[in-house]
Write a protein that holds these residues in place. Structure first.
Motif, PDB file in Angstrom:
ATOM      1  N   GLU B  93       0.831  -1.200   0.000  1.00 46.53           N
ATOM      2  CA  GLU B  93       0.000   0.000   0.000  1.00 46.53           C
ATOM      3  C   GLU B  93       0.868   1.253   0.000  1.00 46.53           C
ATOM      4  O   GLU B  93       0.354   2.357  -0.164  1.00 46.53           O
ATOM      5  CB  GLU B  93      -0.927   0.011   1.216  1.00 46.53           C
ATOM      6  N   GLY B  94       2.135   1.075   0.239  1.00 44.39           N
ATOM      7  CA  GLY B  94       3.047   2.214   0.168  1.00 44.39           C
ATOM      8  C   GLY B  94       2.874   3.227   1.288  1.00 44.39           C
ATOM      9  O   GLY B  94       3.157   4.403   1.106  1.00 44.39           O
ATOM     10  N   VAL B  95       2.412   2.805   2.462  1.00 43.87           N
ATOM     11  CA  VAL B  95       2.298   3.772   3.557  1.00 43.87           C
ATOM     12  C   VAL B  95       3.650   3.908   4.257  1.00 43.87           C
ATOM     13  O   VAL B  95       4.465   2.988   4.219  1.00 43.87           O
ATOM     14  CB  VAL B  95       1.237   3.343   4.600  1.00 43.87           C
ATOM     15  N   ASN B  96       3.881   5.056   4.875  1.00 37.92           N
ATOM     16  CA  ASN B  96       5.069   5.152   5.729  1.00 37.92           C
ATOM     17  C   ASN B  96       4.682   5.550   7.144  1.00 37.92           C
ATOM     18  O   ASN B  96       5.510   5.923   7.946  1.00 37.92           O
ATOM     19  CB  ASN B  96       6.104   6.108   5.130  1.00 37.92           C
ATOM     20  N   ILE B  97       3.365   5.477   7.413  1.00 42.99           N
ATOM     21  CA  ILE B  97       2.890   5.731   8.774  1.00 42.99           C
ATOM     22  C   ILE B  97       2.030   4.551   9.187  1.00 42.99           C
ATOM     23  O   ILE B  97       1.050   4.223   8.525  1.00 42.99           O
ATOM     24  CB  ILE B  97       2.037   7.015   8.824  1.00 42.99           C
ATOM     25  N   LEU B  98       2.416   3.904  10.285  1.00 45.46           N
ATOM     26  CA  LEU B  98       1.621   2.804  10.819  1.00 45.46           C
ATOM     27  C   LEU B  98       0.996   3.247  12.135  1.00 45.46           C
ATOM     28  O   LEU B  98       1.579   4.035  12.872  1.00 45.46           O
ATOM     29  CB  LEU B  98       2.487   1.568  11.071  1.00 45.46           C
ATOM     30  N   ALA B  99      -0.186   2.701  12.428  1.00 49.51           N
ATOM     31  CA  ALA B  99      -0.828   3.009  13.696  1.00 49.51           C
ATOM     32  C   ALA B  99      -1.650   1.813  14.131  1.00 49.51           C
ATOM     33  O   ALA B  99      -1.990   0.960  13.311  1.00 49.51           O
ATOM     34  CB  ALA B  99      -1.735   4.234  13.554  1.00 49.51           C
ATOM     35  N   GLY B 100      -1.954   1.750  15.422  1.00 50.90           N
ATOM     36  CA  GLY B 100      -2.866   0.718  15.899  1.00 50.90           C
ATOM     37  C   GLY B 100      -2.250  -0.251  16.879  1.00 50.90           C
ATOM     38  O   GLY B 100      -1.341   0.085  17.626  1.00 50.90           O
ATOM     39  N   THR B 101      -2.754  -1.469  16.883  1.00 48.56           N
ATOM     40  CA  THR B 101      -2.468  -2.619  17.761  1.00 48.56           C
ATOM     41  C   THR B 101      -3.086  -2.460  19.148  1.00 48.56           C
ATOM     42  O   THR B 101      -3.261  -1.359  19.654  1.00 48.56           O
ATOM     43  CB  THR B 101      -0.966  -2.967  17.915  1.00 48.56           C
ATOM     44  N   PHE B 102      -3.439  -3.628  19.718  1.00 41.22           N
ATOM     45  CA  PHE B 102      -4.138  -3.679  21.001  1.00 41.22           C
ATOM     46  C   PHE B 102      -3.349  -4.481  22.038  1.00 41.22           C
ATOM     47  O   PHE B 102      -2.992  -3.974  23.081  1.00 41.22           O
ATOM     48  CB  PHE B 102      -5.526  -4.293  20.777  1.00 41.22           C
ATOM     49  N   LEU B 103      -3.083  -5.755  21.703  1.00 40.87           N
ATOM     50  CA  LEU B 103      -2.393  -6.600  22.677  1.00 40.87           C
ATOM     51  C   LEU B 103      -0.943  -6.158  22.810  1.00 40.87           C
ATOM     52  O   LEU B 103      -0.300  -5.787  21.830  1.00 40.87           O
ATOM     53  CB  LEU B 103      -2.452  -8.064  22.236  1.00 40.87           C
ATOM     54  N   SER B 104      -0.431  -6.251  24.045  1.00 43.44           N
ATOM     55  CA  SER B 104       0.911  -5.747  24.307  1.00 43.44           C
ATOM     56  C   SER B 104       1.977  -6.449  23.471  1.00 43.44           C
ATOM     57  O   SER B 104       2.888  -5.828  22.951  1.00 43.44           O
ATOM     58  CB  SER B 104       1.238  -5.917  25.788  1.00 43.44           C
ATOM     59  N   ASN B 105       1.854  -7.772  23.338  1.00 42.06           N
ATOM     60  CA  ASN B 105       2.904  -8.489  22.606  1.00 42.06           C
ATOM     61  C   ASN B 105       2.861  -8.173  21.111  1.00 42.06           C
ATOM     62  O   ASN B 105       3.892  -8.101  20.455  1.00 42.06           O
ATOM     63  CB  ASN B 105       2.827  -9.993  22.865  1.00 42.06           C
ATOM     64  N   VAL B 106       1.662  -7.976  20.564  1.00 43.31           N
ATOM     65  CA  VAL B 106       1.560  -7.590  19.155  1.00 43.31           C
ATOM     66  C   VAL B 106       2.167  -6.200  18.964  1.00 43.31           C
ATOM     67  O   VAL B 106       2.937  -5.965  18.033  1.00 43.31           O
ATOM     68  CB  VAL B 106       0.093  -7.613  18.682  1.00 43.31           C
ATOM     69  N   GLY B 107       1.838  -5.303  19.875  1.00 42.99           N
ATOM     70  CA  GLY B 107       2.383  -3.961  19.807  1.00 42.99           C
ATOM     71  C   GLY B 107       3.904  -3.967  19.841  1.00 42.99           C
ATOM     72  O   GLY B 107       4.555  -3.236  19.094  1.00 42.99           O
ATOM     73  N   LEU B 108       4.470  -4.813  20.695  1.00 47.91           N
ATOM     74  CA  LEU B 108       5.929  -4.894  20.785  1.00 47.91           C
ATOM     75  C   LEU B 108       6.549  -5.390  19.481  1.00 47.91           C
ATOM     76  O   LEU B 108       7.580  -4.883  19.043  1.00 47.91           O
ATOM     77  CB  LEU B 108       6.326  -5.841  21.918  1.00 47.91           C
ATOM     78  N   ALA B 109       5.921  -6.398  18.867  1.00 45.81           N
ATOM     79  CA  ALA B 109       6.474  -6.932  17.619  1.00 45.81           C
ATOM     80  C   ALA B 109       6.452  -5.871  16.523  1.00 45.81           C
ATOM     81  O   ALA B 109       7.395  -5.761  15.738  1.00 45.81           O
ATOM     82  CB  ALA B 109       5.700  -8.177  17.182  1.00 45.81           C
ATOM     83  N   VAL B 110       5.375  -5.091  16.466  1.00 49.70           N
ATOM     84  CA  VAL B 110       5.296  -4.050  15.438  1.00 49.70           C
ATOM     85  C   VAL B 110       6.279  -2.916  15.766  1.00 49.70           C
ATOM     86  O   VAL B 110       6.896  -2.344  14.871  1.00 49.70           O
ATOM     87  CB  VAL B 110       3.848  -3.533  15.280  1.00 49.70           C
ATOM     88  N   THR B 111       6.447  -2.620  17.058  1.00 52.05           N
ATOM     89  CA  THR B 111       7.460  -1.645  17.470  1.00 52.05           C
ATOM     90  C   THR B 111       8.827  -2.057  16.929  1.00 52.05           C
ATOM     91  O   THR B 111       9.578  -1.257  16.366  1.00 52.05           O
ATOM     92  CB  THR B 111       7.530  -1.582  19.012  1.00 52.05           C
ATOM     93  N   GLU B 112       9.132  -3.325  17.132  1.00 52.19           N
ATOM     94  CA  GLU B 112      10.412  -3.878  16.669  1.00 52.19           C
ATOM     95  C   GLU B 112      10.534  -3.752  15.146  1.00 52.19           C
ATOM     96  O   GLU B 112      11.570  -3.342  14.620  1.00 52.19           O
ATOM     97  CB  GLU B 112      10.457  -5.360  17.081  1.00 52.19           C
TER      98      GLU B 112
END
Lengths: 627, 401
Positions: B93-112
């Protein structure tokens, strides 16, 4: 903690046991007669909680609640009958376990249907009229509703027991559980018998769900939680044994209650929180029971079931056309990075598809030609992923070492678990492998100091030159190709013939000097090691690994991929995995109700290709060639 | 073992990829991913909040003269799928801004993932402290008050209650563990003579409520600290009420005042618990009134806390892009430092030191009004008041940035 508190928890545990028993009894009956591993049984239970809660909220008072419980049980029973007639009856002649696919699709559809009807918020039903209070026992308050549950469980057990022992229907059910073919040969209307058993089992699930309304809210998460509990109870008790199911339910509920009431205790000076053990307690019980009593507490050794499906054709080496197609795919894979210059996502999805292909092929290796239906293949995928991850985390190892560690840890795990598993067969083997997988999963979840707990391990990235996507893709493609070809080569080697001989006739294979257990054990270990490679690559592809990645859902995915492609063909798992992975990725983007859509597509494939996609295409070709 | 179907699959992938590459230059795309299927109770209202914010922004001319477009995806509720979805949003989709996630472990993986691939990521809901501290990185900001902040908000009242014997009950995954860790640390600092008499850590979504409520009662605590939420909370409250577990005991409970978790309990909701939450019916500020009216007019439903989180996530990104004057990742990161955002809860900032937003939460007591659960005697606690100072935070962020 005092003796009194322990005793009280034990009494309380009996109420939980009754709840477990209702679901498990229905599942056990259905499996005993129809041999269907009904994953949708938890969904029927969930529907029961929603329907009963809705009725009880709409029509208040005693009639609304208790009338609602009975009405719900009847409705869910009817719904079960419809499922059997409309769907399952069409696929009884498919290869064994194929019906599992259909019920898996139902799980997806029913869950989304419930979301659509009842919305996302939990639905808390009223308390049971007349049974809201508590009575004093051992100086503590025992809810009167729990007293009711403690009584109703054994009561239903007694009724079922009498029905099975004394009525004609019961005799037929018992006969069919023991030898279905014989019952058919004696002129019993099998269609009617199957439908009524399925309806009765569903009714029990609905009743179990309806009775939980007074204790817990109806929630979309219950279906999968309940199904795993129910399987454990059924297997521990012995397939087809209702009394065994009750006994098992009591044991498991009591073990859990014990863990909770002990709380934090110190063992040899180290504080340990027993309440965390509840997650794994039931699987530990199951593993121990199956190792000591391979057919469950009260189960009997089952007669060898001749499948209703057509006998499997022998394996043949690939014809020239297939080899040409294979060569084409290799070339296409090699060229994919060029395409990816304009479409970088192709590589991302491509890596996922390839990993699933490798994972599914390794499962098929033991499931198809080996005849060992592993329900816990995620364990070896997970051991591989964690093997790589732990090495990176604790020893700052680079990717090559991680990728070597992955299959080694998976191999060791598969050697250990396989040693026990190959001593069983059929559904007991399936459940023991599931228990091992859940134990691995629980260790990954609970041993936070080592594995990072629910967060898993972060920061597992490929080292140069594979930190470029296209290079990593080519590495994945090469290893997948190597793995798939190795497994294929093994099947056409004497080892592979020995493994198939052991599957088809253990007696004859042993008579000509094949050590069947040993051959199957080695096969199991090889499949585990290959799954470990897939797991290791997965960890590096995602940069992290966490317990959800290796939970029971991944084991089911693997089964679905193998069955979807066709268990009786060697190309089946490749096709099944590719289709499933691409489908899931596409469908997840399309609609809010993507699970229902995925379920509907799988259902359509199940009805169109009862021998899996490749099996179906092969039959089609046969029909065209020889009209 | 190789057939034509994988080829077909690859062709299909290529085809879908090509068809989606039509790229409109006059929109700004935001890639949004969340566990819509596994956590629907929080996330359906959240999605409504996002829709409302996008509408408001686009009606008033968009951002930098361009329309805002949010591409939402289900992250499958697990880190592995989430990373693939994030990659899909970025590469396809060519985005360079990500947002969201709920569960802490999912959020951490996306942070990484965001840190490794240099993509801007605004973590909306995951609460674990690690996202902004231990595992924090230059590219990741977080909106919701972390578990540490939520616990710290309850702490003054907990200390004032002067209870000695505490029982803890929490779901055994990152969020629960991290909340209990913060609780133990703060309790030890503020009230060294308190002791913990029992600790129950049931698995998420599978609490054996009767046994847990009983075990807590048996331990005879003076007070209970609860971190359970969702169906676990409902089961626990019902069993605890029947068994008298909460009688004459002080209970402090995280998130339990949020409508998505307490409303399903109806007239059985606990009374007198100290909670963090969102009393939407009683917040009198003009900025909240405006949000409430707009939300109810559009969805004919009252907002949950998820609605606010979704709404403010988008408003934050819009404010960031406006301040940066571009969607360039590096400029956006700089713009988010000390970025001031107006929210239904009032203005707050994204701290430069740890990338944590100072949006606060409401702390109050639970009560029943006309058979419905409400929060009373509540006050708004600003996140800035409970966060550790910048120099302390620097030590908690090894990766810095």
């Amino acid at each position: 903690m005092t003796v009194q508190s322990l005793l009280f928890q034990a009494i309380d545990g009996l109420a939980a046991a009754s709840g477990l028993f209702f679901v498990a009894a229905g599942l056990s009956l259905i499996f005993g007669v129809t041999r269907i591993v009904n994953i949708a049984h938890g969904s029927l239970y969930m529907l029961g909680t929603y329907v009963a809660a809705t009725i009880a909220l709409r029509f208040e008072g005693a009639l609304g609640f208790w009338g609602g419980v009975i009405l719900t049980a009847a409705l869910i029973g009817l719904f079960g009958a419809v499922i059997e007639i409309v769907l399952l009856r069409r696929i009884y002649r498919a290869p064994e376990l194929f019906q599992l696919l259909a019920t898996f699709a139902l799980v997806l559809i029913i869950n989304d249907a419930a979301l659509w009807i009842w919305g996302p918020e939990d639905l808390l039903g009223p308390r049971a009229p007349g049974l809201r209070g508590a009575i004093e026992v051992l100086g503590r308050r025992l809810p009167t509703y729990n007293v009711f549950l403690i009584v109703i469980g054994p009561l239903v057990l007694l009724i079922l027991h009498l029905a099975l022992a004394k009525t004609r229907f019961g005799r037929l059910v018992r006969a069919a559980t023991q030898d279905r073919e014989m019952v058919g040969a004696l002129g019993v209307n099998q269609g009617l018998l199957f439908t009524s058993v399925f309806a009765l089992g569903s009714l029990l699930a609905g009743l179990g769900g309806a009775l939980q309304v007074a204790r817990e809210p109806a929630s979309l998460l219950t279906d999968l939680i309940v199904i795993s509990d129910a399987f454990v109870v059924v297997v521990v008790g012995g397939m087809g044994s209702i009394t065994g199911a009750y006994l098992a339910a009591v044991i498991i509920a009591e073990v859990k209650a014990l863990c909770i009431s002990i709380g934090t205790a110190s063992i040899a000076g180290v504080a340990f929180n027993f309440s965390k053990l509840t997650l794994v307690a039931e699987f530990l019980v199951m593993a121990v029971v199956l190792i000591v009593r391979p057919h469950g507490l009260l189960g009997r050794r089952q007669t060898v079931m001749r499948s209703l499906a057509e006998p499997e054709e022998p394996l043949r080496p690939a014809p020239a056309a297939l080899k040409a197609v294979g060569a084409g795919v290799v070339v296409a894979l090699a060229l994919t990075p060029l395409l990816a210059r304009s479409q970088p996502y192709v590589l991302v999805l491509g890596i996922d598809v390839l990993l699933m292909v490798l994972f599914a092929t390794s499962l098929h290796f033991i499931m198809g030609p080996g005849g060992m239906h592993s329900f816990g293949h995620a364990a070896y995928f997970g051991l591989g992923a964690y093997g790589a991850g732990l090495l990176v985390k604790w020893f700052a190892a680079t990717m090559p070492f991680g990728l070597v560690a992955a299959p080694i840890l998976a191999l060791l795990g598969a050697l250990l678990f396989g040693w026990f598993a190959v001593r069983l067969s059929g559904v007991y083997l399936a459940m023991l492998t599931l228990a091992f997988a859940q134990i691995v999963w629980s260790i990954a979840t609970q041993w936070g100091e080592l594995t990072g707990g629910s967060n898993g391990i972060l920061g597992i990235w490929p080292s140069a030159p594979f930190d470029i996507r296209s290079a990593f893709f080519l590495l994945t493609a090469a290893l997948t190709l190597l793995g798939v070809l190795l497994l294929r080569r093994l099947l056409f080697a004497p080892f592979g013939y020995a493994m198939r001989a052991g599957r088809d006739s253990q007696l004859r294979a042993e008579a000509i000097g094949i050590d069947v257990r040993r051959v199957h054990w080695i096969g199991f270990a090889i499949a585990g090691a290959v799954a470990g490679v897939a797991g290791g690559l997965f960890a590096f592809a995602k940069g992290s690994i966490s317990p959800e990645t290796i939970d029971v859902g991944r084991s089911i995915d693997a089964l679905v991929m193998v069955l979807l492609g066709g268990i009786q063909t060697l190309t089946g798992p490749i096709v099944g995995a590719s289709v499933f992975a691409v489908l899931q990725d596409t469908v997840m983007r399309q609609t809010e109700y993507w699970r229902a859509l995925l379920g509907a597509i799988i259902l359509a494939l199940v009805l169109l290709f009862p021998a899996g996609i490749v099996g179906g295409l092969a039959r089609l070709r046969l029909r065209l060639v020889r009209p | 073992m190789i057939t034509r179907v994988p080829l077909i699959a690859l062709v299909a992938v290529a085809a879908t990829a090509l068809s989606a590459s039509a790229f409109a230059q006059d929109t700004i795309k935001i890639g949004e991913l969340n566990s819509y299927k596994s956590q629907p109770a929080f996330l359906e209202p959240y999605k409504h909040g996002i829709e409302l914010a996008v509408d408001e922004i686009n009606k008033s001319g968009g951002v930098l003269g361009k329309k805002l477009e949010v591409i939402s995806r289900d992250d499958g509720g697990n880190p592995g799928d989430a990373v693939r979805v994030a990659e899909e949003l970025v590469t396809r989709e060519g985005v360079n801004i990500l947002a969201g996630t709920f569960l802490s472990n999912v959020g951490l993986a996306v942070t990484e993932y965001a840190g490794k691939n240099k993509v801007f990521f605004l973590a909306a809901e995951p609460l674990t402290d690690k996202i902004t501290w231990q595992n924090g990185n230059k590219y990741t900001y977080r909106l919701r008050s972390s578990t540490y902040m939520q616990v710290a908000m309850l702490m003054p009242d907990i200390v004032a209650a002067k209870k000695k014997r505490w029982a803890l009950v929490y779901p055994n995954f990152e969020y629960g563990q991290s909340a209990v860790e913060a609780f133990k640390k703060l309790l030890k600092e503020k009230q060294p003579d308190a002791e913990i008499v029992t600790e129950q850590a049931p698995p998420l979504g599978k609490v054996d409520a009767g046994a847990v409520a009983q075990a807590i009662d048996d331990a005879k605590p003076d007070a209970i600290f609860n971190v359970l939420f969702g169906p676990d909370l409902a089961k626990f409250v019902r069993e605890g009420n029947t068994r008298g577990t909460f009688q004459n005991r002080f209970v402090a409970s995280l998130l339990s005042g949020e409508p998505e978790y307490i409303d399903p309990l109806r007239d059985e909701a606990p009374v007198g618990w100290l909670v963090t939450g969102y009393p939407w019916y009683a917040i009198a500020t003009p900025e909240h009134k405006a949000f409430l009216d707009a939300y109810q007019a559009r969805f004919h439903d009252y907002p949950r806390l998820g609605s606010v989180v979704g709404y403010v996530t988008i408003k934050s990104i819009a404010a960031g892009i406006t301040k940066a004057g571009s969607t360039d990742t590096d400029k956006l990161i700089v713009a988010f430092e000390n970025l001031k955002v107006d929210s239904p809860f009032g203005p707050f900032v994204y701290r430069a030191s740890d990338h944590q937003a100072t949006m606060g939460a409401y702390v109050g007591k639970t009560a029943l009004k006309d058979g419905k659960p409400v929060m009373v005697e509540f006050k708004y606690v600003d996140g800035a008041a409970v966060l550790p100072p910048d120099d302390e935070v620097k030590k908690l962020r090894p990766a810095g940035g």
